[in-house]
Scaffold this motif. Structure first.
Motif, PDB file in Angstrom:
ATOM      1  N   ARG A 303       0.812  -1.221   0.000  1.00 16.15           N
ATOM      2  CA  ARG A 303       0.000   0.000   0.000  1.00 16.15           C
ATOM      3  C   ARG A 303       0.847   1.274   0.000  1.00 16.15           C
ATOM      4  O   ARG A 303       0.319   2.378  -0.008  1.00 16.15           O
ATOM      5  CB  ARG A 303      -0.950   0.005   1.203  1.00 16.15           C
ATOM      6  N   ARG A 304       2.170   1.106   0.020  1.00 13.44           N
ATOM      7  CA  ARG A 304       3.025   2.304  -0.047  1.00 13.44           C
ATOM      8  C   ARG A 304       3.113   2.819  -1.481  1.00 13.44           C
ATOM      9  O   ARG A 304       3.472   3.963  -1.715  1.00 13.44           O
ATOM     10  CB  ARG A 304       4.433   1.968   0.464  1.00 13.44           C
ATOM     11  N   LYS A 305       2.760   1.963  -2.435  1.00 10.58           N
ATOM     12  CA  LYS A 305       2.828   2.357  -3.847  1.00 10.58           C
ATOM     13  C   LYS A 305       1.541   3.062  -4.265  1.00 10.58           C
ATOM     14  O   LYS A 305       0.548   3.065  -3.539  1.00 10.58           O
ATOM     15  CB  LYS A 305       3.063   1.121  -4.713  1.00 10.58           C
ATOM     16  N   THR A 306       1.575   3.633  -5.464  1.00 10.46           N
ATOM     17  CA  THR A 306       0.382   4.284  -6.014  1.00 10.46           C
ATOM     18  C   THR A 306      -0.643   3.221  -6.379  1.00 10.46           C
ATOM     19  O   THR A 306      -0.282   2.168  -6.931  1.00 10.46           O
ATOM     20  CB  THR A 306       0.747   5.083  -7.293  1.00 10.46           C
ATOM     21  N   PRO A 307      -1.943   3.426  -6.082  1.00  2.00           N
ATOM     22  CA  PRO A 307      -2.970   2.436  -6.454  1.00  2.00           C
ATOM     23  C   PRO A 307      -2.983   2.232  -7.973  1.00  2.00           C
ATOM     24  O   PRO A 307      -2.785   3.187  -8.731  1.00  2.00           O
ATOM     25  CB  PRO A 307      -4.279   3.057  -5.973  1.00  2.00           C
ATOM     26  N   GLU A 310      -7.890   4.050  -9.147  1.00  2.41           N
ATOM     27  CA  GLU A 310      -8.398   5.031  -8.187  1.00  2.41           C
ATOM     28  C   GLU A 310      -9.700   5.613  -8.731  1.00  2.41           C
ATOM     29  O   GLU A 310      -9.728   6.191  -9.812  1.00  2.41           O
ATOM     30  CB  GLU A 310      -7.359   6.130  -7.972  1.00  2.41           C
ATOM     31  N   GLU A 341     -10.041   2.806  -3.781  1.00  2.00           N
ATOM     32  CA  GLU A 341      -8.737   2.545  -4.403  1.00  2.00           C
ATOM     33  C   GLU A 341      -8.517   1.039  -4.479  1.00  2.00           C
ATOM     34  O   GLU A 341      -9.072   0.279  -3.678  1.00  2.00           O
ATOM     35  CB  GLU A 341      -7.608   3.162  -3.557  1.00  2.00           C
ATOM     36  N   PHE A 343      -5.135  -1.673  -5.113  1.00  2.00           N
ATOM     37  CA  PHE A 343      -3.685  -1.791  -5.267  1.00  2.00           C
ATOM     38  C   PHE A 343      -3.334  -3.077  -6.017  1.00  2.00           C
ATOM     39  O   PHE A 343      -4.123  -4.031  -6.047  1.00  2.00           O
ATOM     40  CB  PHE A 343      -3.001  -1.798  -3.891  1.00  2.00           C
ATOM     41  N   SER A 377      -8.832   6.786 -12.435  1.00  2.00           N
ATOM     42  CA  SER A 377      -7.431   6.691 -12.852  1.00  2.00           C
ATOM     43  C   SER A 377      -7.037   5.212 -12.838  1.00  2.00           C
ATOM     44  O   SER A 377      -7.142   4.554 -11.807  1.00  2.00           O
ATOM     45  CB  SER A 377      -6.539   7.487 -11.899  1.00  2.00           C
TER      46      SER A 377
END
Length: 612
Positions: A303-307, A310, A341, A343, A377
């Motif tokens: 979850r530290r990365k961009t989804p 979105e 979101e 991931f 997105s």
């Protein structure tokens, strides 16, 4: 085999040594072999087993509904003391509906779309008795009220398409009860229904059975349903009754390996308590009928990365037009202000009843329907502002698996061609390369490459769903929308397909938007869950938190409606409201209220109902 209770009263239905065969390639092949059982007055007997076990053929044999030239029924079938197999066609027509009635799995195909539901039920009354048109109408309205259809008098003149799936099934039950039969045969009557509607139908059958003193032969593959409704159970496997006994005995002291495997493959709500990550399903070995143990799925979500996906404030509405000039008279608010979101490597489940907007959400994200507002997105694409060429490129990143694989496969195209087609269409390889990749994908989903020349009708439902999964993987997507992709599958096939999806997620780091109404399956496969009601998300959070501590009344209602495979619950009444899901139709100019959410714990949000 038979394990009948001692009784001085005569059975309503007595089946002895039933063998049913079909003519194929010039020879007779038996699909039901030497099956015997009785159904006593007021008793519910369940026949359970997977597709191909012979349970539906058994019911069709009893009702003499199999094609005469290509089928052969041997043995003895006695209904209310009459030998069914010796009756003429004319005599049999008077038996159907009057002495024994049948409800089928799909009410829309059983109801005539060009006649009103009132006329169709009235016809069942006039066929079996001397009754005036006015009396038939009054009795039909009484029957519709009896099966808890709201505003029965005003709905008499409506057509099947104007009813929801659950209400159509109620109409079928009303029609089956019209002539007060002694035996009701229910063939998978709740399989494709939402969990709350299923609960209502089961409650209804129990109540009507008590009121009418009716016997029920209930055919299903859902062991939770069996536990709640059946006095005795017959387990069928490959055309034979492998075990018969009281439902309590079958569930708690089942002896046959297939019985035990079938019970262990049933997803149970609450079985994931204390487990953080998804868990593969135990499966039944098709050769031995025995259970293979499940394996926990390793965590892959970062979850530290961009989804990868979105969705913000998504709105999708469908205009309703009427009058001579076709003016807009209102709109269906199918999706209203939905945000979430997703991931990479994650499964987010969207759950809710039919009509809640979950499938429209999936179709909006893939631009199969055009949203009215919001932003999406996906893998770097601004989905709602793409031209036709960019939209085509974007769809390489997201693919859908639909509920009905037969409807989503071209019947004139071999499965090899169907899986290879997206690769060729998107210019990702030559025809030879596409063929090689299709063979590899079919192998990956558990099918053999030499099956590529076969057509969709030559496969079982579970195999067709695997083909659709292979086709969805052809473009190497990063997100897959699985829209009710396991809802209509047998328990063991469902387990196999869910395990396959989890295996593919782990090996390919796929993100799944898993759309379903099956809460027990959702609990097992999901990382997070979003509950939808009337086009809006009412609760969203980590799976273990949401199932352990549901907050919204609608979430609690969904969970309470799940059938539990425990015979101790037989006879319970859920007392679920029989109203249909409220209408999402709104007048022109309607402005939805602004919703507020409160955070229960980190990531677990529930809608506050002050503005509801």
């Amino acid at each position: 085999m038979s394990d009948q209770p001692a009784a001085s009263v005569s059975p309503v239905l007595s089946v002895k040594n039933l063998t049913t065969s079909f003519l194929a390639d010039g020879e007779w092949r038996s699909v039901v072999r030497d099956v015997s059982f009785d159904v006593m007055p007021g008793e519910t007997v369940a026949i359970v087993g997977e597709s191909g076990s012979g349970k539906s053929v058994t019911s069709l044999s009893i009702m003499r509904l199999l094609a005469r030239g290509s089928s052969r029924v041997e043995g003895s079938i006695t209904l209310n003391g009459r030998d069914i197999l010796s009756l003429s066609d004319k005599e049999m027509r008077s038996v159907r509906g009057k002495d024994a009635a049948m409800i089928f799995q799909e009410p829309m195909t059983s109801l005539n779309p060009i006649f009103t539901v009132g006329r169709q039920i009235s016809e069942a009354l006039t066929c079996h008795g001397d009754i005036s048109k006015a009396d038939a109408r009054a009795e039909t309205i009484r029957l519709l009220e009896k099966v808890r259809i709201p505003n029965a008098a005003s709905r008499f003149d409506e057509y099947p398409h104007q009813f929801s799936g659950g209400m159509r099934q109620r109409v079928m039950i009303a029609m089956a009860l019209a002539s007060r039969p002694k035996l009701l045969i229910a063939d998978e009557p709740t399989t494709a229904l939402d969990v709350t509607i299923q609960g209502q139908i089961l409650d209804l059958i129990k109540v009507l059975q008590e009121e009418e003193g009716m016997s029920v032969l209930f055919i299903t593959h859902d062991m939770g349903v069996v536990a709640e409704i059946a006095d005795r159970t017959i387990v069928m496997y490959r055309g034979e009754a492998v075990e018969t006994g009281t439902t309590d005995d079958i569930f708690n002291r089942g002896k046959h390996p297939y019985t035990r495997a079938l019970l262990s493959a049933v997803p149970r709500l609450g079985s994931m308590d204390g487990r953080k990550w998804p868990l593969r399903f135990p499966v039944i070995d098709s050769a031995t009928g025995e259970r293979r143990e499940p394996v926990e799925v390793a965590e892959t979500v970062d979850r530290r990365k961009t989804p990868i996906l979105e969705v913000k404030n998504l709105v999708t509405r469908f205009d309703i037009r009427g009058g001579l000039l076709g003016r807009k008279t209102g709109a269906i608010h199918a999706v209203e202000d939905v945000s979430f979101e997703l991931f990479q490597g994650e499964t987010l489940a969207l759950v809710g009843e039919s009509g809640c907007g979950k499938s429209t959400t999936g179709r909006s994200i893939t631009r199969l329907v055009q949203p009215n507002a919001g932003s999406i997105s996906l893998d770097g694409y601004d989905v709602l502002n793409l031209d036709a060429i960019s939209l085509r490129q974007m769809r390489r990143s997201i693919q859908m698996i639909f509920q009905d694989p037969f409807a989503s496969l071209n019947p004139r195209m071999t499965i090899g061609a169907a899986v290879a087609e997206p690769i060729v269409e998107h210019g990702l390889g030559t025809r030879a390369q596409a063929r090689d990749k299709a063979a590899d994908l079919l192998e990956r989903v558990g099918l053999k490459p030499d099956m590529m020349k076969r057509y969709p009708h030559e496969f079982s439902g579970g195999q067709r769903q695997r083909i659709c999964i292979a086709r969805a993987l052809a473009l190497d997507p990063k997100v897959i929308v699985a829209d009710e992709s396991v809802s209509a599958l047998d328990v063991s096939i469902k387990a196999q397909v869910c395990n396959l999806l989890m295996d593919l997620q782990q090996s390919l780091n796929l993100a799944f938007l898993f759309i379903s109404h099956d809460m027990a399956v959702v609990e097992r496969v999901s990382h997070r869950v979003a509950v939808m009601y009337l086009g809006e998300i009412v609760e969203i959070g980590p799976r273990e938190e949401l199932f352990r501590n549901p907050q919204h009344p609608y979430t609690k209602k969904l969970m309470a409606a799940v059938p539990v495979p425990d015979p101790a619950r037989r006879g319970i009444r859920r007392n679920l409201a029989t109203d249909e899901l409220k209408s999402p139709v709104r007048p022109v100019g309607y402005v939805p209220p602004k919703r507020q959410f409160r955070e229960v714990v980190a990531g677990h949000l529930v809608r506050t109902e002050e503005a509801a």
